[in-house]
Design an enzyme around this catalytic site. Structure first.
Site, mmCIF file in Angstrom:
data_model
loop_
_atom_site.group_PDB
_atom_site.id
_atom_site.type_symbol
_atom_site.label_atom_id
_atom_site.label_comp_id
_atom_site.label_asym_id
_atom_site.label_seq_id
_atom_site.Cartn_x
_atom_site.Cartn_y
_atom_site.Cartn_z
ATOM 1 N N GLU B 51 0.667 -1.140 0.057
ATOM 2 C CA GLU B 51 0.056 0.178 -0.046
ATOM 3 C C GLU B 51 1.123 1.030 0.045
ATOM 4 O OE1 GLU B 51 -0.521 -2.654 1.893
ATOM 5 O OE2 GLU B 51 -2.565 -3.279 1.714
ATOM 6 N N PHE B 113 -11.061 -7.817 14.124
ATOM 7 C CA PHE B 113 -10.034 -8.296 13.349
ATOM 8 C C PHE B 113 -9.876 -7.322 12.331
ATOM 9 C CE2 PHE B 113 -8.552 -10.344 9.209
ATOM 10 C CZ PHE B 113 -7.436 -10.823 9.899
ATOM 11 N N GLN B 114 -8.512 -6.924 11.977
ATOM 12 C CA GLN B 114 -8.092 -5.703 11.203
ATOM 13 C C GLN B 114 -8.872 -4.361 11.518
ATOM 14 O OE1 GLN B 114 -8.145 -7.524 7.403
ATOM 15 N NE2 GLN B 114 -5.922 -8.129 7.827
ATOM 16 N N LYS B 163 -17.404 -1.214 6.442
ATOM 17 C CA LYS B 163 -18.158 -2.384 5.482
ATOM 18 C C LYS B 163 -19.651 -2.309 5.193
ATOM 19 C CE LYS B 163 -17.497 -7.310 4.482
ATOM 20 N NZ LYS B 163 -16.618 -7.316 3.513
ATOM 21 N N MET B 468 24.143 9.823 1.794
ATOM 22 C CA MET B 468 23.799 11.106 2.360
ATOM 23 C C MET B 468 24.145 11.146 4.030
ATOM 24 S SD MET B 468 22.872 14.184 1.862
ATOM 25 C CE MET B 468 22.013 14.831 0.983
HETATM 26 C C1 LIG Z 1 12.266 6.332 5.431
HETATM 27 C C2 LIG Z 1 13.678 7.119 5.870
HETATM 28 N N1 LIG Z 1 14.543 6.417 6.494
HETATM 29 C C3 LIG Z 1 15.605 6.994 6.993
HETATM 30 C C4 LIG Z 1 16.109 8.332 6.277
HETATM 31 C C5 LIG Z 1 17.403 8.995 6.625
HETATM 32 N N2 LIG Z 1 18.069 9.283 5.548
HETATM 33 C C6 LIG Z 1 18.141 10.359 4.901
HETATM 34 S S1 LIG Z 1 19.239 10.106 3.595
HETATM 35 C C7 LIG Z 1 19.644 8.442 3.806
HETATM 36 C C8 LIG Z 1 20.583 7.949 3.021
HETATM 37 C C9 LIG Z 1 19.838 7.334 1.690
HETATM 38 O O1 LIG Z 1 20.732 6.497 0.913
HETATM 39 P P1 LIG Z 1 20.585 6.062 -0.606
HETATM 40 O O2 LIG Z 1 19.138 6.029 -0.969
HETATM 41 O O3 LIG Z 1 21.527 4.967 -0.834
HETATM 42 O O4 LIG Z 1 20.985 7.306 -1.250
HETATM 43 P P2 LIG Z 1 22.377 7.978 -1.289
HETATM 44 O O5 LIG Z 1 22.428 9.211 -0.465
HETATM 45 O O6 LIG Z 1 23.514 6.955 -1.356
HETATM 46 O O7 LIG Z 1 22.355 8.840 -2.833
HETATM 47 C C10 LIG Z 1 19.084 8.135 4.956
HETATM 48 C C11 LIG Z 1 19.177 6.699 5.575
HETATM 49 C C12 LIG Z 1 14.985 8.963 5.565
HETATM 50 N N3 LIG Z 1 15.138 9.918 4.990
HETATM 51 N N4 LIG Z 1 13.925 8.094 5.141
#
Ligand SMILES: Cc1ncc(C[n+]2csc(CCOP(=O)(O)OP(=O)(O)O)c2C)c(N)n1
Lengths: 174, 555
Positions: B51, B113-114, B163, B468
């Site tokens: 979803e 349920f759910q 429902k 990042m």
């Molecule tokens: C759902 C979620 N969990 C954690 C983060 C924290 N976060 C921000 S950027 C990042 C790293 C992203 O890594 P990747 O997708 O490999 O992209 P890159 O920076 O290597 O281009 C994280 C863990 C987030 N933004 N969203």
């Protein structure tokens, strides 16, 4: 009232969950509610909420504008303290025997409070008024030993002919 | 006419002009799915793998088309799986209607349920939400949900339908859709004051955000810039409103903004902020951010005025309507000295941070896509360094062509969003820039893309790390790389093939152009894995809470 305290009056749809929406908004935006009172208006579909809160002009403006975005909130107004009638009701239970009640009835008379329940070993008092009057009464009673205390929170209405009115569009929306 | 509640849902969707919806079936939406089956000639339902993917698809569909995106899920886990997508749409002001089933009214409150109180859960992340407990209200609630989602500052609305309400008899009477009226609500004085500030300023700067995109006001924005002779900078959400090659356009500002965009903004004496909310990622230190300037803030949402920074004049209303009025009433200005200064900042070396042109790196990869993608291609991203590089290097040429998760920064947004965007733009080639971390979050949706033969070009900038976060660890945590080097052994080419898609791996520069070209020529989804260095940085960077003086241009 403290200088940074303020009163908000609002008209909201009388529907399940509206109070949660309003109080949830305060929590989410990190604004505090000091007191809150709510009840249905002369229109059964509409409730009135009165909230007292604290904050500077920034907080005040943000609260009003954020509340105005809630779909169920029809109108929000900051009530100017100088032209508003404000009341709160307090119920106070003192578990004290008859013989220790000297001075109590005198205070009830002076503060224009009321005795609403009386037993051999307990008295329940009611006082209505502005916050400061209620506070003073409660302070006076403390030495007697307060067993239980409930406050309704402030409710407020404008002086004169002015009323809190929704505009035609939001009234229709309902 | 008497119809069942479930059919009412479909009728209202048709009334509202919905032809594509995203979702996932389950116990409490069986009746709605039965009606979808019967009305499949009018409404195409896309079944995702999860979803969350459907919720991002509906969000992106809305952003690309400007229409309301619709997502349907069953009660309980189906509904809670929508939560991230709804929050994402809320923070980026995207018009989405989420329809969830729930247990029958009599079973509510019994931990059936759910059963989940999804209106309670989503209250802080929706513009409004409803649980319909009276079948006679269903039609109006659904219509109202669409009106709320698309009016004013758009946003998500959730309608929870037990429902038994779906099975109840309802009266259907066709109604015309409530059109959105585009207005400006300010009085004469505010306009007069704004015009005065604009006429008196020496160094204006137009700072545009997502509101300009959402109000389709690109034309008016550019007209304003021409009329008052002003440069334009953009928040990330504002990208694509102005074509990358417009000489007045300096690019993105903020934490990873272009040097010139931030530097010119710092030098401006008047900031005309349009449809933007001054997020902390965009401003850095808010006090320094507005030092020495006056601010005119144009926005449809009054609560944004003064929320994050103090403002001199606010013009409340639909961006397009306000800009039209401003452009028609303002006298033309000419600011030669300012122009010169802007040009010299634009030409300074710090504004030309180029990565080497002879390696596979974020810039060469994105430029390869620039070369092969038709001008109007919609480009989506996940979240991380690759998102910032896309914002910096991609040549956006058409409004609504950049779909990214701004406010929530949702890793995993990309796959669902790109499918929704692709469907929204008539199944033209649609690009996703992603990376290993984000892609792993929702790569299951590759299966959906394959089932529907969606022509996606998925460019995975594989730095084999959560780039990042690693960048922050390098700069601010003494290179203690806690849990960011994932050592995944995923073979992306095989993975793509296993899903039934095409996979291409690029490790050398001379493979790059062919890979991109082939991907654009292919039918169905293609995944290009471009292997890049682990320590590639997003630059420039203004550290959190910092100012233009703290800008890092070299790592
Ligand atoms: C759902 C979620 N969990 C954690 C983060 C924290 N976060 C921000 S950027 C990042 C790293 C992203 O890594 P990747 O997708 O490999 O992209 P890159 O920076 O290597 O281009 C994280 C863990 C987030 N933004 N969203």
């Amino acid at each position: 009232m403290n200088p940074d305290e303020f009163i908000l009056s609002m008209l909201v749809n009388n529907e399940a969950g509206v109070l949660t929406r309003v109080s949830g908004l305060f929590a989410r935006r990190a604004f505090n509610i000091d007191s809150l009172s709510v009840g249905v208006t002369s229109d059964p579909h509409i409730s009135r909420i009165t909230i007292t809160a604290r904050g500077d002009d920034y907080v005040k403006t943000q609260i009003v504008r954020q509340l105005e975005k809630l779909h169920d909130v029809k109108i929000v107004e900051l009530m100017p303290t100088t032209s508003t009638v404000m009341r709160e009701l307090v119920l106070i239970k003192l578990n004290i025997a008859q013989k220790s009640r000297a001075g109590l009835m005198e205070a009830v008379a002076v503060f224009r409070a009321k005795v609403v329940d009386l037993n051999n070993d307990s008295v329940t008092l009611e006082i209505t008024g502005e916050r400061s009057k209620c506070d003073a009464f409660v302070e006076y009673l403390r030495p007697f030993g307060i067993a239980e205390l409930c406050r309704t929170g402030l409710t407020a209405i404008s002086r004169g002919r002015k009323t809190l009115k929704m505009d035609a569009e939001s009234a229709q929306h309902n | 006419m008497k119809i069942k509640g479930a059919e009412m849902v479909i009728r209202i969707l048709i009334e509202e002009g919905v032809d594509s919806v995203f979702g996932y079936p389950g116990g409490t939406v069986l009746n709605i799915y039965d009606e979808l089956y019967k009305h499949s000639d009018r409404i195409h339902h896309y079944t995702t793998c999860h979803e969350q993917g459907a919720s991002h698809a509906a969000d992106a569909y809305a952003r690309v088309t400007g229409k309301v995106g619709v997502v349907i899920a069953t009660s309980g886990p189906g509904a809670t799986n929508l939560v991230t997508g709804i929050a994402n749409a809320y923070l980026d002001s995207s018009p989405v209607v989420a329809i969830t089933g729930n247990v029958a009214c009599a079973a509510i409150g019994k931990d059936s349920f759910q059963e989940v109180d999804i209106t309670g859960v989503t209250m802080p992340i929706t513009k409004h939400n409803y649980i319909v407990k009276d079948a006679s209200r269903l039609a109006d609630v659904l219509r109202e949900a669409f009106t709320i989602a698309r009016s004013g500052r758009p946003g998500p609305v959730l309608v929870d339908i037990p429902k038994d309400i779906q099975q109840a008899d309802c009266d259907y009477e066709p109604k015309k859709v409530t059109p959105v009226t585009r207005t400006c609500t300010n009085g004469k004085e505010a306009f007069a004051e704004a015009m005065k500030l604009i006429s008196e300023c020496q160094r204006p700067y137009i700072y545009t955000g997502g509101g300009t995109v959402c109000s389709n006001a690109s034309k008016e924005l550019i007209e304003l810039a021409e009329k008052i002779d002003s440069p334009i900078g953009s928040s990330m959400m504002g990208l694509s409103a102005v074509s990358h090659d417009n000489p007045r356009f300096l690019g993105m500002t903020g934490m990873h903004g272009k040097f010139a965009a931030s530097q010119v903004m710092a030098k401006a004496d008047l900031l005309i902020a349009i449809g933007t909310r001054f997020s902390d990622r965009a401003t850095g230190n808010k006090i320094e951010f507005i030092k020495g300037k006056k601010v005119i803030h144009i926005d449809i949402d009054p609560s944004e005025i003064g929320k994050n920074i103090p403002v001199f004049v606010s013009l409340i209303g639909d961006v397009k309507a306000v800009l039209k009025k401003l452009v028609s009433e303002l006298p033309a200005g000419n600011r030669k000295d300012w122009h010169k200064e802007v040009e010299s900042i634009k030409n300074c070396p710090d504004n030309r941070l180029e990565m080497p042109s002879d390696t596979v790196n974020p810039e060469t990869v994105i430029h390869a896509v620039n070369r092969h993608a038709p001008k109007d291609t919609v480009v989506c991203t996940d979240v991380g360094q690759h998102q910032m590089w896309t914002a910096q290097y991609y040549h956006f040429a058409k409004p609504r062509s950049f779909i990214t998760s701004g406010g929530l920064g949702t890793m995993g947004f990309g796959m669902g969003a790109t499918m929704g965007a692709c469907i929204g733009c008539g199944k033209k080639k649609t690009v996703l820039f992603t990376s290993d971390g984000s892609f792993h979050m929702n790569m299951n949706e590759m299966a959906t893309a394959v089932s529907n033969q969606l022509p996606l070009v998925i460019v995975l900038l594989n730095n084999n790390t959560l780039g990042m976060v690693r960048q922050w660890q390098t700069l601010f945590f003494d290179k203690r790389y806690s849990n960011t080097s994932l050592e995944r052994r995923t073979d992306y080419v095989k993975l793509a093939e296993a899903f039934g898609a095409k996979g291409i791996r690029v490790t050398k520069l001379d493979q790059l152009d062919k890979a991109v070209k082939d991907a654009f020529a292919a039918v169905g989804p293609v995944l290009i894995e471009a292997v890049i260095d682990q320590d590639e940085k997003v630059l420039p960077m203004i550290p959190p809470g910092g100012t233009i003086k703290d800008i890092i241009v070299k790592a």
